[in-house]
Design a protein around this motif. Structure first.
Motif, PDB file in Angstrom:
ATOM      1  N   GLY A 119      32.944  64.874 -41.621  1.00 35.22           N
ATOM      2  CA  GLY A 119      33.475  65.144 -42.959  1.00 35.22           C
ATOM      3  C   GLY A 119      34.862  64.573 -43.184  1.00 35.22           C
ATOM      4  O   GLY A 119      35.560  64.965 -44.130  1.00 35.22           O
ATOM      5  N   LYS A 120      35.288  63.613 -42.345  1.00 37.03           N
ATOM      6  CA  LYS A 120      36.606  62.999 -42.467  1.00 37.03           C
ATOM      7  C   LYS A 120      36.481  61.475 -42.404  1.00 37.03           C
ATOM      8  O   LYS A 120      35.573  60.946 -41.749  1.00 37.03           O
ATOM      9  N   VAL A 121      37.403  60.807 -43.068  1.00 33.64           N
ATOM     10  CA  VAL A 121      37.487  59.356 -42.994  1.00 33.64           C
ATOM     11  C   VAL A 121      38.723  59.019 -42.169  1.00 33.64           C
ATOM     12  O   VAL A 121      39.830  59.459 -42.485  1.00 33.64           O
ATOM     13  N   TRP A 122      38.519  58.231 -41.104  1.00 33.86           N
ATOM     14  CA  TRP A 122      39.586  57.935 -40.148  1.00 33.86           C
ATOM     15  C   TRP A 122      40.079  56.503 -40.308  1.00 33.86           C
ATOM     16  O   TRP A 122      39.299  55.590 -40.582  1.00 33.86           O
ATOM     17  N   GLY A 123      41.388  56.304 -40.094  1.00 33.99           N
ATOM     18  CA  GLY A 123      41.909  54.948 -40.041  1.00 33.99           C
ATOM     19  C   GLY A 123      43.259  54.806 -40.703  1.00 33.99           C
ATOM     20  O   GLY A 123      43.715  55.698 -41.437  1.00 33.99           O
ATOM     21  N   ARG A 124      43.903  53.666 -40.412  1.00 34.23           N
ATOM     22  CA  ARG A 124      45.209  53.399 -40.985  1.00 34.23           C
ATOM     23  C   ARG A 124      45.103  53.270 -42.504  1.00 34.23           C
ATOM     24  O   ARG A 124      44.330  52.466 -43.016  1.00 34.23           O
ATOM     25  N   GLY A 125      45.852  54.102 -43.208  1.00 31.46           N
ATOM     26  CA  GLY A 125      45.840  54.108 -44.658  1.00 31.46           C
ATOM     27  C   GLY A 125      44.977  55.203 -45.254  1.00 31.46           C
ATOM     28  O   GLY A 125      44.993  55.397 -46.469  1.00 31.46           O
ATOM     29  N   ALA A 126      44.239  55.935 -44.428  1.00 25.13           N
ATOM     30  CA  ALA A 126      43.375  56.985 -44.963  1.00 25.13           C
ATOM     31  C   ALA A 126      44.180  57.982 -45.792  1.00 25.13           C
ATOM     32  O   ALA A 126      43.749  58.424 -46.865  1.00 25.13           O
ATOM     33  N   VAL A 127      45.366  58.337 -45.277  1.00 21.90           N
ATOM     34  CA  VAL A 127      46.251  59.264 -45.979  1.00 21.90           C
ATOM     35  C   VAL A 127      47.294  58.519 -46.803  1.00 21.90           C
ATOM     36  O   VAL A 127      47.543  58.845 -47.960  1.00 21.90           O
ATOM     37  N   ASP A 128      47.893  57.492 -46.202  1.00 26.03           N
ATOM     38  CA  ASP A 128      49.028  56.782 -46.819  1.00 26.03           C
ATOM     39  C   ASP A 128      48.692  55.318 -47.026  1.00 26.03           C
ATOM     40  O   ASP A 128      48.971  54.487 -46.179  1.00 26.03           O
ATOM     41  N   MET A 129      48.160  54.933 -48.230  1.00 22.47           N
ATOM     42  CA  MET A 129      47.663  55.885 -49.181  1.00 22.47           C
ATOM     43  C   MET A 129      46.428  55.358 -49.892  1.00 22.47           C
ATOM     44  O   MET A 129      46.299  55.411 -51.109  1.00 22.47           O
ATOM     45  N   LYS A 130      45.489  54.870 -49.065  1.00 23.48           N
ATOM     46  CA  LYS A 130      44.248  54.359 -49.637  1.00 23.48           C
ATOM     47  C   LYS A 130      43.324  55.485 -50.067  1.00 23.48           C
ATOM     48  O   LYS A 130      42.544  55.317 -51.017  1.00 23.48           O
ATOM     49  N   GLY A 131      43.421  56.641 -49.381  1.00 22.61           N
ATOM     50  CA  GLY A 131      42.647  57.796 -49.819  1.00 22.61           C
ATOM     51  C   GLY A 131      42.985  58.210 -51.238  1.00 22.61           C
ATOM     52  O   GLY A 131      42.087  58.369 -52.082  1.00 22.61           O
ATOM     53  N   PRO A 132      44.273  58.391 -51.572  1.00 23.94           N
ATOM     54  CA  PRO A 132      44.637  58.699 -52.948  1.00 23.94           C
ATOM     55  C   PRO A 132      44.187  57.629 -53.943  1.00 23.94           C
ATOM     56  O   PRO A 132      43.754  57.959 -55.052  1.00 23.94           O
ATOM     57  N   LEU A 133      44.264  56.353 -53.573  1.00 20.18           N
ATOM     58  CA  LEU A 133      43.811  55.299 -54.487  1.00 20.18           C
ATOM     59  C   LEU A 133      42.326  55.447 -54.809  1.00 20.18           C
ATOM     60  O   LEU A 133      41.905  55.311 -55.968  1.00 20.18           O
ATOM     61  N   VAL A 134      41.527  55.734 -53.778  1.00 17.92           N
ATOM     62  CA  VAL A 134      40.085  55.906 -54.012  1.00 17.92           C
ATOM     63  C   VAL A 134      39.821  57.140 -54.865  1.00 17.92           C
ATOM     64  O   VAL A 134      38.944  57.129 -55.747  1.00 17.92           O
ATOM     65  N   ALA A 135      40.570  58.214 -54.641  1.00 23.20           N
ATOM     66  CA  ALA A 135      40.411  59.402 -55.482  1.00 23.20           C
ATOM     67  C   ALA A 135      40.755  59.089 -56.933  1.00 23.20           C
ATOM     68  O   ALA A 135      40.126  59.604 -57.861  1.00 23.20           O
ATOM     69  N   MET A 136      41.746  58.233 -57.157  1.00 21.78           N
ATOM     70  CA  MET A 136      42.096  57.821 -58.520  1.00 21.78           C
ATOM     71  C   MET A 136      40.966  57.011 -59.151  1.00 21.78           C
ATOM     72  O   MET A 136      40.671  57.171 -60.341  1.00 21.78           O
ATOM     73  N   LEU A 137      40.318  56.168 -58.349  1.00 20.68           N
ATOM     74  CA  LEU A 137      39.169  55.425 -58.871  1.00 20.68           C
ATOM     75  C   LEU A 137      38.042  56.390 -59.240  1.00 20.68           C
ATOM     76  O   LEU A 137      37.363  56.215 -60.260  1.00 20.68           O
ATOM     77  N   GLY A 138      37.837  57.411 -58.405  1.00 20.54           N
ATOM     78  CA  GLY A 138      36.836  58.419 -58.737  1.00 20.54           C
ATOM     79  C   GLY A 138      37.178  59.145 -60.023  1.00 20.54           C
ATOM     80  O   GLY A 138      36.293  59.478 -60.827  1.00 20.54           O
ATOM     81  N   ALA A 139      38.469  59.378 -60.254  1.00 19.44           N
ATOM     82  CA  ALA A 139      38.900  60.032 -61.492  1.00 19.44           C
ATOM     83  C   ALA A 139      38.622  59.143 -62.697  1.00 19.44           C
ATOM     84  O   ALA A 139      38.203  59.637 -63.760  1.00 19.44           O
TER      85      ALA A 139
END
Length: 362
Positions: free
Chosen positions: A86-106
Motif C-alpha cells: 500500500g506504499k509507493v517507494w522511491g526518490r521523490g515519492a514524498v518530495d515531491m512527485k507524490g503531491p504532483l500526482v495527487a494534484m493531477l488526480g484532483a
C-alpha cells in the motif's frame, strides 16, 4: 487515474535538478491523458490550465529530486517506483512527485465539477537548487495574479502557512602560504578557530540559528600553511529576522576575513539566473481570509510551518497568497526510506479538489 501507477512512472523518470526532462515528458503524457493541453516554458516548467475564465488557483510543486545516494542503502531501488504494502517507494515519492500526482488526480475530479474560475497546474524545475523554475514562472504569473497558490510540499496532510529561511554564509580567513617546516607568517587556521570559539559562546537568538558545517583550506596539502582557511555556516532564520544586522555583527567578529553570502548561476535551457545562497523565509498572515477558507475546507483549526525552505517566497512574487498542503511525511524527504502511502495520495487528491473549489468560491 491510477495514482500509484502514475507515481511509479514519475519516480522511474529520474530527474535530478537541471536534468528534469524525463519527468517533464511523463507529466506531459499524464496531463494529455486527462484531456488537457500542457505546455513547457523556456525554463522547463510544465503548465496546463483547466477552465478558461474567472479567478485562478495554481496547484504547484517541483519535478526535480535530490540525489539518491548509495542504492544499496534503500529497501527498494530508488528509481524503480516499487508499489508494495500500500506504499509507493522511491526518490521523490514524498518530495515531491507524490503531491504532483495527487494534484493531477484532483484535476481529474475537478473536470466533473462546475467551477467558479480556472485551475493552473504548474510543475517547476530546480527547486532543490534555489527555485529557478518558480522564480521564472512568477514573472509571468504576476502579469495576471492568481487568486491563490497551493504549494504541495509534504506536510502530512496539514495546512501550512510558511517556513523558515535558509542561507549559507562563507568566511575566508587570509594567511601567509608557506612550507609547514619554515612557516613564520600568519596561519589562518588559528584565526578561523578563534572565530568559531567566539561563535560557540554567542547565545543563539529565538529567530536565528547558525551552525558551522564545513571547513576547507587552500591549498589542500598537509605540509603547507594555507593561504586561505574557509568556514561555511548554515543559517536558519524565522520570518522577520534581521539578517543584515546579523551579517554586520559576524563581519565585525571575523576581523580581516572576507565574510559573504555566495551566489551561483543556474541554467535551464536559455534561462539563466544568478541566485543568492540566502533563501528567504515566508509567512502568510495567520488571519488571512483565504487561509481561513482553506482550513475550513479541510476541517483543520490552525496552520503550521515547514522546517525547510520551499518555493513559496518566489511564488508569492506573483502577488498571490501561498497556502501549503501535501501528502507524505516530511521526515522521509531526502532519506533512503522515502515512500508515501497510496491512501495518503487518495486523501490528498480529494483535499486538493475541495480546496480549489472552496478558494474559487470564496
Amino acid at each position: 487515474m491510477d495514482l500509484a501507477r502514475s507515481l511509479s512512472r514519475l519516480i522511474q523518470a529520474e530527474s535530478y535538478s537541471g536534468r528534469e526532462e524525463s519527468a517533464v515528458r511523463v507529466l506531459v503524457e499524464l496531463l494529455e491523458g486527462l484531456g488537457l493541453r500542457p505546455e513547457v516554458d523556456e525554463a522547463g516548467n510544465v503548465e496546463a490550465v483547466l477552465g478558461s475564465e474567472g479567478p485562478e488557483i495554481v496547484l504547484t510543486g517541483h519535478s526535480d529530486v535530490v540525489p539518491a545516494g548509495d542504492p544499496g542503502a534503500w529497501p527498494h531501488p530508488p528509481f524503480a517506483g516499487v508499489v508494495e504494502g500500500g506504499k509507493v517507494w522511491g526518490r521523490g515519492a514524498v518530495d515531491m512527485k507524490g503531491p504532483l500526482v495527487a494534484m493531477l488526480g484532483a484535476l481529474e475530479r475537478l473536470k466533473g465539477r462546475r467551477l467558479a474560475g480556472r485551475v493552473r497546474f504548474l510543475a517547476t524545475v530546480q527547486e532543490e537548487l534555489g527555485g529557478l523554475g518558480s522564480r521564472y514562472a512568477s514573472s509571468r504569473l504576476r502579469l495576471e495574479p492568481p487568486k491563490a497558490v497551493v504549494l504541495g510540499e509534504p506536510s502530512a496532510g496539514r495546512v501550512m502557512r510558511g517556513h523558515r529561511g535558509r542561507g549559507e554564509i562563507w568566511a575566508d580567513f587570509p594567511g601567509d602560504q608557506a612550507h609547514a617546516a619554515m612557516a613564520t607568517g600568519t596561519n589562518p587556521i588559528y584565526s578561523l578557530a578563534d572565530f568559531l570559539a567566539g561563535l560557540e559562546q554567542h547565545p543563539e537568538s529565538f529567530d536565528v540559528r547558525l551552525t558551522p558545517t564545513r571547513l576547507e583550506t587552500y591549498p589542500q596539502a598537509t605540509n603547507v600553511v594555507p593561504g586561505v582557511a574557509r568556514v561555511v555556516l548554515d543559517l536558519r532564520y524565522e520570518p522577520g529576522a534581521d539578517i543584515h544586522d546579523l551579517l554586520d555583527g559576524l563581519r565585525d567578529s571575523a576581523g580581516e576575513a572576507s565574510l559573504y553570502v555566495p551566489e551561483e548561476e543556474l541554467v535551464s535551457g536559455p534561462v539563466r539566473m544568478s541566485i543568492s545562497a540566502l533563501l528567504p523565509a515566508y509567512s502568510l498572515d495567520s488571519d488571512h481570509p483565504l487561509l481561513a477558507v482553506a482550513l475550513r475546507a479541510l476541517g483543520q483549526e490552525s496552520a503550521g510551518f515547514w522546517s525547510f525552505t520551499t518555493d513559496a517566497p518566489y511564488l508569492a512574487w506573483s502577488g498571490a497568497p501561498v497556502i501549503g498542503y501535501g501528502p507524505g511525511d516530511p521526515a522521509l524527504a531526502h532519506t533512503t526510506f522515502e515512500h508515501v502511502a497510496v491512501d495518503a495520495l487518495e486523501t490528498a487528491t480529494a483535499a486538493y479538489a475541495d480546496l480549489v473549489q472552496a478558494l474559487l468560491e470564496a
